[in-house]
Design an enzyme around this catalytic site. Structure first.
Site, PDB file in Angstrom:
ATOM      1  N   LYS A 148     -15.193 -43.455 -83.280  1.00  0.00           N
ATOM      2  CA  LYS A 148     -14.056 -44.305 -83.679  1.00  0.00           C
ATOM      3  C   LYS A 148     -14.392 -45.791 -83.503  1.00  0.00           C
ATOM      4  O   LYS A 148     -14.130 -46.593 -84.379  1.00  0.00           O
ATOM      5  CB  LYS A 148     -12.805 -43.993 -82.831  1.00  0.00           C
ATOM      6  CG  LYS A 148     -12.253 -42.601 -83.003  1.00  0.00           C
ATOM      7  CD  LYS A 148     -10.890 -42.455 -82.330  1.00  0.00           C
ATOM      8  CE  LYS A 148     -10.898 -42.717 -80.849  1.00  0.00           C
ATOM      9  NZ  LYS A 148     -11.629 -41.723 -80.053  1.00  0.00           N
ATOM     10  N   ARG A 173      -2.177 -41.798 -78.576  1.00  0.00           N
ATOM     11  CA  ARG A 173      -2.861 -40.648 -77.985  1.00  0.00           C
ATOM     12  C   ARG A 173      -1.874 -39.584 -77.522  1.00  0.00           C
ATOM     13  O   ARG A 173      -2.308 -38.537 -77.024  1.00  0.00           O
ATOM     14  CB  ARG A 173      -3.685 -41.120 -76.785  1.00  0.00           C
ATOM     15  CG  ARG A 173      -5.165 -41.372 -77.095  1.00  0.00           C
ATOM     16  CD  ARG A 173      -5.799 -41.920 -75.838  1.00  0.00           C
ATOM     17  NE  ARG A 173      -7.194 -41.662 -75.694  1.00  0.00           N
ATOM     18  CZ  ARG A 173      -8.138 -42.584 -75.855  1.00  0.00           C
ATOM     19  NH1 ARG A 173      -7.841 -43.791 -76.247  1.00  0.00           N
ATOM     20  NH2 ARG A 173      -9.394 -42.268 -75.622  1.00  0.00           N
ATOM     21  N   ARG A 222     -24.649 -42.453 -74.320  1.00  0.00           N
ATOM     22  CA  ARG A 222     -24.027 -43.724 -74.714  1.00  0.00           C
ATOM     23  C   ARG A 222     -24.247 -44.806 -73.651  1.00  0.00           C
ATOM     24  O   ARG A 222     -24.092 -44.553 -72.461  1.00  0.00           O
ATOM     25  CB  ARG A 222     -22.530 -43.463 -74.907  1.00  0.00           C
ATOM     26  CG  ARG A 222     -21.801 -44.572 -75.582  1.00  0.00           C
ATOM     27  CD  ARG A 222     -20.611 -44.047 -76.304  1.00  0.00           C
ATOM     28  NE  ARG A 222     -19.489 -43.749 -75.411  1.00  0.00           N
ATOM     29  CZ  ARG A 222     -18.265 -43.492 -75.873  1.00  0.00           C
ATOM     30  NH1 ARG A 222     -18.024 -43.473 -77.174  1.00  0.00           N
ATOM     31  NH2 ARG A 222     -17.299 -43.214 -75.042  1.00  0.00           N
ATOM     32  N   ARG A 241     -20.716 -46.130 -69.022  1.00  0.00           N
ATOM     33  CA  ARG A 241     -19.336 -46.264 -68.543  1.00  0.00           C
ATOM     34  C   ARG A 241     -19.085 -45.183 -67.499  1.00  0.00           C
ATOM     35  O   ARG A 241     -19.529 -44.064 -67.670  1.00  0.00           O
ATOM     36  CB  ARG A 241     -18.374 -46.065 -69.725  1.00  0.00           C
ATOM     37  CG  ARG A 241     -17.993 -47.341 -70.417  1.00  0.00           C
ATOM     38  CD  ARG A 241     -17.326 -47.105 -71.737  1.00  0.00           C
ATOM     39  NE  ARG A 241     -16.220 -46.121 -71.727  1.00  0.00           N
ATOM     40  CZ  ARG A 241     -15.504 -45.800 -72.800  1.00  0.00           C
ATOM     41  NH1 ARG A 241     -15.769 -46.364 -73.966  1.00  0.00           N
ATOM     42  NH2 ARG A 241     -14.538 -44.920 -72.727  1.00  0.00           N
ATOM     43  N   ARG A 292     -11.764 -35.608 -70.286  1.00  0.00           N
ATOM     44  CA  ARG A 292     -11.234 -36.383 -71.420  1.00  0.00           C
ATOM     45  C   ARG A 292     -11.056 -35.485 -72.650  1.00  0.00           C
ATOM     46  O   ARG A 292     -10.093 -35.629 -73.401  1.00  0.00           O
ATOM     47  CB  ARG A 292     -12.170 -37.557 -71.736  1.00  0.00           C
ATOM     48  CG  ARG A 292     -12.079 -38.655 -70.671  1.00  0.00           C
ATOM     49  CD  ARG A 292     -13.199 -39.654 -70.787  1.00  0.00           C
ATOM     50  NE  ARG A 292     -13.145 -40.455 -71.990  1.00  0.00           N
ATOM     51  CZ  ARG A 292     -14.190 -41.146 -72.457  1.00  0.00           C
ATOM     52  NH1 ARG A 292     -15.351 -41.109 -71.838  1.00  0.00           N
ATOM     53  NH2 ARG A 292     -14.050 -41.865 -73.535  1.00  0.00           N
TER      54      ARG A 292
HETATM   55  P1  AMP Z   1     -11.399 -45.157 -75.030  1.00  0.00           P
HETATM   56  O1  AMP Z   1     -12.307 -46.338 -74.884  1.00  0.00           O
HETATM   57  O2  AMP Z   1     -10.507 -45.229 -76.229  1.00  0.00           O
HETATM   58  O3  AMP Z   1     -12.122 -43.833 -74.929  1.00  0.00           O
HETATM   59  O4  AMP Z   1     -10.378 -45.215 -73.783  1.00  0.00           O
HETATM   60  C1  AMP Z   1     -10.864 -45.144 -72.455  1.00  0.00           C
HETATM   61  C2  AMP Z   1      -9.746 -44.669 -71.544  1.00  0.00           C
HETATM   62  O5  AMP Z   1      -8.653 -45.615 -71.566  1.00  0.00           O
HETATM   63  C3  AMP Z   1      -9.116 -43.347 -71.914  1.00  0.00           C
HETATM   64  O6  AMP Z   1      -9.854 -42.224 -71.452  1.00  0.00           O
HETATM   65  C4  AMP Z   1      -7.748 -43.458 -71.236  1.00  0.00           C
HETATM   66  O7  AMP Z   1      -7.862 -43.259 -69.841  1.00  0.00           O
HETATM   67  C5  AMP Z   1      -7.398 -44.931 -71.458  1.00  0.00           C
HETATM   68  N1  AMP Z   1      -6.659 -45.103 -72.720  1.00  0.00           N
HETATM   69  C6  AMP Z   1      -7.077 -45.762 -73.845  1.00  0.00           C
HETATM   70  N2  AMP Z   1      -6.150 -45.715 -74.803  1.00  0.00           N
HETATM   71  C7  AMP Z   1      -5.120 -45.002 -74.295  1.00  0.00           C
HETATM   72  C8  AMP Z   1      -3.869 -44.575 -74.815  1.00  0.00           C
HETATM   73  N3  AMP Z   1      -3.492 -44.865 -76.071  1.00  0.00           N
HETATM   74  N4  AMP Z   1      -3.049 -43.857 -74.011  1.00  0.00           N
HETATM   75  C9  AMP Z   1      -3.400 -43.554 -72.738  1.00  0.00           C
HETATM   76  N5  AMP Z   1      -4.576 -43.906 -72.198  1.00  0.00           N
HETATM   77  C10 AMP Z   1      -5.438 -44.629 -72.961  1.00  0.00           C
END
Ligand code: AMP
Length: 240
Positions: free
Chosen positions: A43, A118, A155, A188, A199
């Site tokens: 994404k 989400r 990654r 990360r 996740r």
């Molecule tokens: P990402 O970089 O999009 O994978 O987001 C990293 C982490 O941020 C996720 O695993 C969640 O813990 C948190 N996070 C990001 N976006 C959301 C969302 N829309 N709702 C809840 N938690 C989020």
């Protein structure tokens, strides 16, 4: 003669504006694009390219949280424990952060959402917040779980600019250094295998139902996310 010409020009400009406004073109219809897909489905990579292509700001809730965490802001402190455990940050925190972000002038004509919504509650809150005239496009990147784990394990993210490399698929030219800004590349904390599994579990339980939610509205477009980044990008373009 000169006066006549000036008069004609002003007349044409006034008529043109009247027609423009009458057709409702004075305010362009905002376009909001949602990129759905499991963690590691690409994404972020595709959002950067699509954002350039569509001239819309790329809004990643994950990036916004990481920014807050690196600044040690109260929001960052609150979100940190959820993120590092692979859980979702509570809706109330996400919604406030996102709604503040989309109020900025760069988002008036729309934006590209990466990692939001989400949960069903987030999707419903977004729907309530968007002006009814908004064009909403939902693009799903479809990648099976076994590929996700392999992708995320390699990654490497730049702590400085957020750019993402991959040990196998897009290795940096200099080991552990970002090609874009020279910053140090690290894994990360939430990309460690045991957190990735959580996740993915959370994705299937809380985010996957959105595929159904948007399919029923007839606005979901699915793309095979297992292909190369260029092929995926072309498929996404063809859906827009
Ligand atoms: P990402 O970089 O999009 O994978 O987001 C990293 C982490 O941020 C996720 O695993 C969640 O813990 C948190 N996070 C990001 N976006 C959301 C969302 N829309 N709702 C809840 N938690 C989020």
């Amino acid at each position: 003669m000169q006066l006549l010409l000036i008069g004609l020009c002003i007349g044409a400009a006034v008529c043109g504006y009247a027609l423009y406004a009458q057709n409702g073109l004075s305010k362009p219809i905002p376009h909001v694009v949602i990129l759905l897909g499991p963690p590691g489905s690409g994404k972020g990579t595709q959002a950067v390219r699509l954002s350039k292509e569509l001239a819309l700001p790329h809004i990643s809730t994950g990036d916004l949280f990481r920014e807050n965490m690196s600044q040690n802001s109260p929001l960052g402190q609150e979100a940190k424990s959820y993120i590092e455990a692979g859980k979702l940050v509570p809706d109330s925190l996400v919604l406030k952060m996102l709604f503040d972000r989309v109020k900025r002038p760069d988002s008036l004509q729309g934006y590209l959402l990466d990692g939001f919504p989400r949960t069903l509650a987030q999707a419903e809150a977004l729907e309530q917040m968007l002006p009814p005239s908004t064009k909403l496009t939902v693009l799903e990147l479809d990648v099976p779980d076994h590929l996700i784990v392999e992708r995320i394990a390699g990654r490497l993210s730049c702590a400085q600019c957020g750019n993402v490399h991959h040990r196998l698929f897009s290795p940096p030219s200099i080991a552990d250094r970002c090609d874009k800004c020279g910053g140090v590349l690290t894994q990360r904390r939430d990309d460690q295998a045991h957190v990735v599994e959580e996740r993915l579990r959370v994705y299937h339980e809380q985010t996957k139902p959105l595929v159904d939610f948007y399919s029923k509205k007839g606005i979901l477009q699915r793309v095979d996310g297992t292909k190369s980044p260029d092929e995926v990008f072309r498929s996404l373009q063809s859906k827009l």
